[in-house]
Design a protein around this motif. Sequence first.
Motif, PDB file in Angstrom:
ATOM      1  N   THR A 151      64.119 -13.095   4.061  1.00  0.00           N
ATOM      2  CA  THR A 151      63.943 -14.678   3.496  1.00  0.00           C
ATOM      3  C   THR A 151      62.069 -14.653   3.631  1.00  0.00           C
ATOM      4  OG1 THR A 151      64.379 -15.331   5.740  1.00  0.00           O
ATOM      5  CG2 THR A 151      66.250 -15.387   3.217  1.00  0.00           C
ATOM      6  N   LEU A 152      62.039 -15.786   2.089  1.00  0.00           N
ATOM      7  CA  LEU A 152      60.660 -15.913   2.977  1.00  0.00           C
ATOM      8  C   LEU A 152      60.673 -17.127   4.017  1.00  0.00           C
ATOM      9  CD1 LEU A 152      59.247 -16.292  -1.025  1.00  0.00           C
ATOM     10  CD2 LEU A 152      58.666 -14.783   0.888  1.00  0.00           C
ATOM     11  N   GLY A 153      59.464 -17.231   4.987  1.00  0.00           N
ATOM     12  CA  GLY A 153      58.758 -18.521   6.237  1.00  0.00           C
ATOM     13  C   GLY A 153      59.880 -19.826   5.412  1.00  0.00           C
ATOM     14  N   LYS A 154      59.462 -20.333   4.234  1.00  0.00           N
ATOM     15  CA  LYS A 154      59.786 -21.254   3.632  1.00  0.00           C
ATOM     16  C   LYS A 154      59.606 -20.852   1.912  1.00  0.00           C
ATOM     17  CE  LYS A 154      55.006 -23.088   3.480  1.00  0.00           C
ATOM     18  NZ  LYS A 154      53.991 -24.344   3.632  1.00  0.00           N
ATOM     19  N   ALA A 155      60.488 -21.681   0.878  1.00  0.00           N
ATOM     20  CA  ALA A 155      60.617 -21.495  -0.046  1.00  0.00           C
ATOM     21  C   ALA A 155      58.699 -22.148  -1.030  1.00  0.00           C
ATOM     22  CB  ALA A 155      61.570 -22.664  -1.130  1.00  0.00           C
ATOM     23  N   MET A 156      58.954 -21.237  -1.742  1.00  0.00           N
ATOM     24  CA  MET A 156      58.306 -21.621  -2.652  1.00  0.00           C
ATOM     25  C   MET A 156      58.381 -20.761  -4.191  1.00  0.00           C
ATOM     26  SD  MET A 156      55.762 -18.069  -1.682  1.00  0.00           S
ATOM     27  CE  MET A 156      54.493 -18.306  -2.303  1.00  0.00           C
ATOM     28  N   THR A 157      57.213 -21.844  -5.385  1.00  0.00           N
ATOM     29  CA  THR A 157      57.834 -21.213  -6.469  1.00  0.00           C
ATOM     30  C   THR A 157      57.625 -20.173  -6.827  1.00  0.00           C
ATOM     31  OG1 THR A 157      55.750 -21.191  -7.236  1.00  0.00           O
ATOM     32  CG2 THR A 157      56.597 -24.091  -6.806  1.00  0.00           C
ATOM     33  N   LEU A 158      58.465 -19.711  -8.135  1.00  0.00           N
ATOM     34  CA  LEU A 158      58.516 -18.311  -8.578  1.00  0.00           C
ATOM     35  C   LEU A 158      57.083 -18.141  -9.218  1.00  0.00           C
ATOM     36  CD1 LEU A 158      59.698 -16.139  -9.705  1.00  0.00           C
ATOM     37  CD2 LEU A 158      60.302 -17.514 -11.718  1.00  0.00           C
ATOM     38  N   GLY A 159      55.860 -19.124  -9.703  1.00  0.00           N
ATOM     39  CA  GLY A 159      54.410 -18.817 -10.013  1.00  0.00           C
ATOM     40  C   GLY A 159      53.869 -17.897  -8.836  1.00  0.00           C
ATOM     41  N   ASP A 160      54.000 -19.219  -7.345  1.00  0.00           N
ATOM     42  CA  ASP A 160      53.401 -18.729  -6.110  1.00  0.00           C
ATOM     43  C   ASP A 160      53.707 -17.643  -5.720  1.00  0.00           C
ATOM     44  OD1 ASP A 160      51.478 -21.079  -6.542  1.00  0.00           O
ATOM     45  OD2 ASP A 160      52.955 -22.009  -5.269  1.00  0.00           O
ATOM     46  N   PHE A 161      55.093 -17.348  -6.251  1.00  0.00           N
ATOM     47  CA  PHE A 161      55.793 -15.650  -4.979  1.00  0.00           C
ATOM     48  C   PHE A 161      54.903 -14.996  -6.167  1.00  0.00           C
ATOM     49  CE2 PHE A 161      58.307 -12.260  -5.426  1.00  0.00           C
ATOM     50  CZ  PHE A 161      58.803 -12.410  -3.827  1.00  0.00           C
ATOM     51  N   ALA A 162      55.196 -15.086  -7.674  1.00  0.00           N
ATOM     52  CA  ALA A 162      54.511 -13.671  -8.456  1.00  0.00           C
ATOM     53  C   ALA A 162      53.229 -13.327  -8.086  1.00  0.00           C
ATOM     54  CB  ALA A 162      54.826 -14.041  -9.993  1.00  0.00           C
ATOM     55  N   ALA A 163      52.391 -14.814  -7.964  1.00  0.00           N
ATOM     56  CA  ALA A 163      51.264 -14.657  -7.535  1.00  0.00           C
ATOM     57  C   ALA A 163      50.760 -13.857  -6.407  1.00  0.00           C
ATOM     58  CB  ALA A 163      50.044 -16.097  -7.223  1.00  0.00           C
ATOM     59  N   ARG A 164      51.330 -14.322  -5.327  1.00  0.00           N
ATOM     60  CA  ARG A 164      51.274 -13.249  -3.859  1.00  0.00           C
ATOM     61  C   ARG A 164      51.542 -12.068  -4.101  1.00  0.00           C
ATOM     62  NH1 ARG A 164      55.021 -14.675   1.584  1.00  0.00           N
ATOM     63  NH2 ARG A 164      53.689 -16.818   1.135  1.00  0.00           N
ATOM     64  N   VAL A 165      52.797 -11.543  -4.832  1.00  0.00           N
ATOM     65  CA  VAL A 165      53.039 -10.285  -4.779  1.00  0.00           C
ATOM     66  C   VAL A 165      51.292  -9.815  -5.988  1.00  0.00           C
ATOM     67  CG1 VAL A 165      54.973  -8.764  -6.581  1.00  0.00           C
ATOM     68  CG2 VAL A 165      55.300 -10.308  -5.699  1.00  0.00           C
ATOM     69  N   PHE A 166      51.436 -10.509  -7.122  1.00  0.00           N
ATOM     70  CA  PHE A 166      50.397 -10.135  -7.321  1.00  0.00           C
ATOM     71  C   PHE A 166      49.021  -9.188  -6.244  1.00  0.00           C
ATOM     72  CE2 PHE A 166      45.604  -9.970 -10.079  1.00  0.00           C
ATOM     73  CZ  PHE A 166      46.310  -9.437 -10.752  1.00  0.00           C
ATOM     74  N   GLY A 167      48.772  -9.843  -6.002  1.00  0.00           N
ATOM     75  CA  GLY A 167      47.447 -10.111  -4.791  1.00  0.00           C
ATOM     76  C   GLY A 167      47.875  -8.874  -3.831  1.00  0.00           C
ATOM     77  N   ALA A 168      49.125  -8.355  -3.574  1.00  0.00           N
ATOM     78  CA  ALA A 168      49.191  -7.423  -2.076  1.00  0.00           C
ATOM     79  C   ALA A 168      49.455  -5.995  -3.148  1.00  0.00           C
ATOM     80  CB  ALA A 168      50.901  -7.642  -2.290  1.00  0.00           C
ATOM     81  N   MET A 169      49.377  -5.861  -4.749  1.00  0.00           N
ATOM     82  CA  MET A 169      49.736  -4.901  -5.105  1.00  0.00           C
ATOM     83  C   MET A 169      48.202  -4.437  -5.756  1.00  0.00           C
ATOM     84  SD  MET A 169      52.943  -3.787  -5.825  1.00  0.00           S
ATOM     85  CE  MET A 169      54.524  -4.936  -4.944  1.00  0.00           C
ATOM     86  N   PRO A 170      48.306  -2.990  -6.004  1.00  0.00           N
ATOM     87  CA  PRO A 170      47.005  -2.598  -6.103  1.00  0.00           C
ATOM     88  C   PRO A 170      46.952  -2.507  -7.837  1.00  0.00           C
ATOM     89  CG  PRO A 170      48.367  -0.761  -4.691  1.00  0.00           C
ATOM     90  CD  PRO A 170      49.366  -2.121  -5.178  1.00  0.00           C
ATOM     91  N   ALA A 171      45.679  -2.846  -7.753  1.00  0.00           N
ATOM     92  CA  ALA A 171      45.578  -3.133  -8.951  1.00  0.00           C
ATOM     93  C   ALA A 171      45.158  -2.156 -10.147  1.00  0.00           C
ATOM     94  CB  ALA A 171      43.444  -2.919  -9.854  1.00  0.00           C
ATOM     95  N   VAL A 172      46.671  -2.618 -11.089  1.00  0.00           N
ATOM     96  CA  VAL A 172      46.821  -0.914 -11.934  1.00  0.00           C
ATOM     97  C   VAL A 172      46.557  -2.182 -14.061  1.00  0.00           C
ATOM     98  CG1 VAL A 172      48.014   0.138 -11.094  1.00  0.00           C
ATOM     99  CG2 VAL A 172      49.119  -1.616 -12.008  1.00  0.00           C
ATOM    100  N   ALA A 173      46.430  -1.024 -14.858  1.00  0.00           N
ATOM    101  CA  ALA A 173      46.780  -1.857 -16.043  1.00  0.00           C
ATOM    102  C   ALA A 173      47.684  -2.507 -16.633  1.00  0.00           C
ATOM    103  CB  ALA A 173      46.879  -0.504 -16.525  1.00  0.00           C
ATOM    104  N   GLY A 174      49.157  -2.626 -15.975  1.00  0.00           N
ATOM    105  CA  GLY A 174      49.983  -3.361 -16.094  1.00  0.00           C
ATOM    106  C   GLY A 174      50.600  -4.509 -15.672  1.00  0.00           C
ATOM    107  N   GLY A 175      49.984  -4.298 -14.418  1.00  0.00           N
ATOM    108  CA  GLY A 175      49.315  -5.869 -13.950  1.00  0.00           C
ATOM    109  C   GLY A 175      50.867  -6.154 -13.156  1.00  0.00           C
TER     110      GLY A 175
END
Length: 300
Positions: free
Chosen positions: A163-187
């Motif tokens: 579980t996350l520390g607190k609920a967040m929108t799917l858009g914000d969560f996806a942005a967190r995932v994007f920021g955590a991953m190495p940069a690749v072509a597929g995003g």
Amino acid sequence: MSASTPARPDPDRRRADAPRTPTLAEVLAAFEELWPASLAESWDATGLVAGRPDAPVRRIHLAVDPVQDVADEAVAAGAQLLITHHPLLLRGVHSVAATGFKGRVVHTLIEGGCALLTAHTNADSAVGGVSDVIADVLGLRDTRPLAPAADGLPEEGIGRVGTLGKAMTLGDFAARVFGAMPAVAGGVRVAGDRDGLVRTVAVCGGAGDGLFDRVRASGADVYVTADLRHHPASEAREAARHAGGRPYLVEVSHFGSEWLWLPAAAEALDSLLTDRGLAVEIAVSGLNTDPWDFVLTPGA
């Protein structure tokens, strides 16, 4: 010697206490303690691929894929051991002649004095493995295995749910995932209501579209994994229509999701070897071995 005269250090004792270079067998023993081979799936091909157990190991190189560029990089760095997450010989071969790409990798490593060790689904399942690292990077709490190991500890198995520390929108969560991953072509690709709230998250490093039943049973609001094929993803979305659209889907790069484990693995292995009085240099490959080079999207 008077009581006020300080004792002289014993040079032989200093030498005895100094860290020494391990053999490959000693590195393998430490590796087995961290990522036991017994946790590998029955179809997998993990373990030592090439190398002499009595050979000294002064430098270790870690990477996701045992491709030619990685083998060249490891040899150029003077490594005596290359550890990769993906197996080189997952599918059977009848030859490792240098006329094929797998054979060329084997020849490059052997001729360069570098052993090859692979840790695949055992590194996925173990505590501190691939999915544990993803869960930690994304800030998940109270994690448990998505598919518990049949013969492992309760905390071992494929994937994680937390579980996350607190609920967040799917858009914000996806942005967190994007920021955590190495940069690749597929995003990062996302399926679901951008403004929908998520709290419970399931993750699986690498290809995870065979675990949808487990994901649904876990009550996850969103599932983060890689290599989502059309039909399993489509069926998962259709089934979610009667569950408030959940689980939402976040698809990441297979390479990227598993690369996150490498720095953590290097640190864990270094700590264990150091505790055993063994000194080795460990480096993580900086090569991007994601197979895709660029992507076209609407408006791009």
